[in-house]
Design a protein around this motif. Structure first.
Motif, short mmCIF file in Angstrom:
data_model
loop_
_atom_site.label_atom_id
_atom_site.label_comp_id
_atom_site.label_asym_id
_atom_site.label_seq_id
_atom_site.Cartn_x
_atom_site.Cartn_y
_atom_site.Cartn_z
N ASP A 81 39.41 19.19 -27.11
CA ASP A 81 40.19 20.10 -26.27
C ASP A 81 41.34 20.66 -27.09
OD1 ASP A 81 40.92 21.46 -24.00
OD2 ASP A 81 41.70 19.72 -22.93
N VAL A 82 41.87 21.80 -26.64
CA VAL A 82 43.04 22.40 -27.28
C VAL A 82 44.24 22.13 -26.40
CG1 VAL A 82 44.13 24.55 -28.03
CG2 VAL A 82 41.69 24.17 -28.43
N SER A 85 48.50 24.24 -29.09
CA SER A 85 48.14 24.75 -30.42
C SER A 85 47.63 23.67 -31.37
CB SER A 85 49.31 25.48 -31.05
OG SER A 85 49.65 26.60 -30.27
N ALA A 110 35.68 27.94 -30.90
CA ALA A 110 36.68 28.39 -29.93
C ALA A 110 38.00 27.64 -30.12
CB ALA A 110 36.16 28.20 -28.50
N ALA A 111 37.93 26.35 -30.35
CA ALA A 111 39.14 25.54 -30.56
C ALA A 111 39.83 25.95 -31.85
CB ALA A 111 38.78 24.06 -30.57
N ARG A 112 39.06 26.14 -32.91
CA ARG A 112 39.65 26.57 -34.18
C ARG A 112 40.33 27.92 -34.03
NH1 ARG A 112 34.51 25.51 -36.10
NH2 ARG A 112 34.31 27.64 -36.89
N HIS A 113 39.68 28.83 -33.32
CA HIS A 113 40.24 30.17 -33.12
C HIS A 113 41.56 30.10 -32.33
CE1 HIS A 113 40.41 34.48 -32.62
NE2 HIS A 113 40.54 34.31 -31.32
N LEU A 114 41.58 29.32 -31.25
CA LEU A 114 42.79 29.20 -30.43
C LEU A 114 43.97 28.60 -31.20
CD1 LEU A 114 41.27 28.03 -27.03
CD2 LEU A 114 42.46 30.19 -27.46
N CYS A 115 43.67 27.72 -32.15
CA CYS A 115 44.74 27.05 -32.92
C CYS A 115 45.07 27.75 -34.23
CB CYS A 115 44.33 25.61 -33.22
SG CYS A 115 44.18 24.60 -31.75
#
Length: 158
Positions: A81-82, A85, A110-115
């Motif tokens: 989960d994110v 950040s 998706a998690a890598r992109h959000l962070c």
């Protein structure tokens, strides 16, 4: 000067008293006390273990030491989960992700992109053994935290 204790090196050698230096008196050396070291700073890590990983193109990051410290074996199911950040990885019986056979952690796209975690860029992995979790921090977060800390150390306004 007592030349009796000095012996010539060769049978025909003669010592000339004016050329033989007088030994200097040797002072008895007393041990100097060691300085007192300051007390160690309080540890705030609370048992946190750190590693740095470089996510590959598939979003996997090798974390052997951390996984072994937590007792997480390949095939174990995880929830990713994110949160603020950072990527939070926990154990989950019905998790959608697994610890890889080469002891790597999955970091979904998706998690890598959000962070803001990019392929090949370092990410800080923090294992929290007491909570049995791993938090993955992007390098830009670590750089910002360290920049603030360095500004305080140097007395610069933040």
């Amino acid at each position: 000067m007592n030349l009796g204790r000095l012996r010539p090196r060769w049978p025909d050698e003669q010592l000339v008293e004016a050329l033989v230096p007088t030994p200097l008196p040797v002072a008895s050396l007393e041990p100097v006390p060691l300085p007192t070291l300051p007390a160690p700073a309080a540890r705030t890590g609370d048992g946190v273990l750190f590693d740095v990983g470089l996510p590959d193109a598939a979003g996997r990051v090798t974390a052997r030491a951390l996984l072994r410290a937590l007792g997480w074996a390949p095939g174990l199911t995880l929830h990713v989960d994110v949160v603020t950040s950072a990527i939070l990885i926990t154990l989950a019986a019905e998790g959608a992700h697994v610890v890889g056979t080469r002891e790597e952690l999955p970091l979904p796209a998706a998690a890598r992109h959000l962070c803001g975690i990019a392929t090949g860029e370092p990410a800080l992995l923090a294992a929290l053994p007491r909570q049995n979790r791993i938090v993955v921090h992007p390098s830009n977060t670590i750089a910002a935290v360290l920049a603030d800390l360095h500004a305080r150390i140097l007395g610069e306004p933040s």
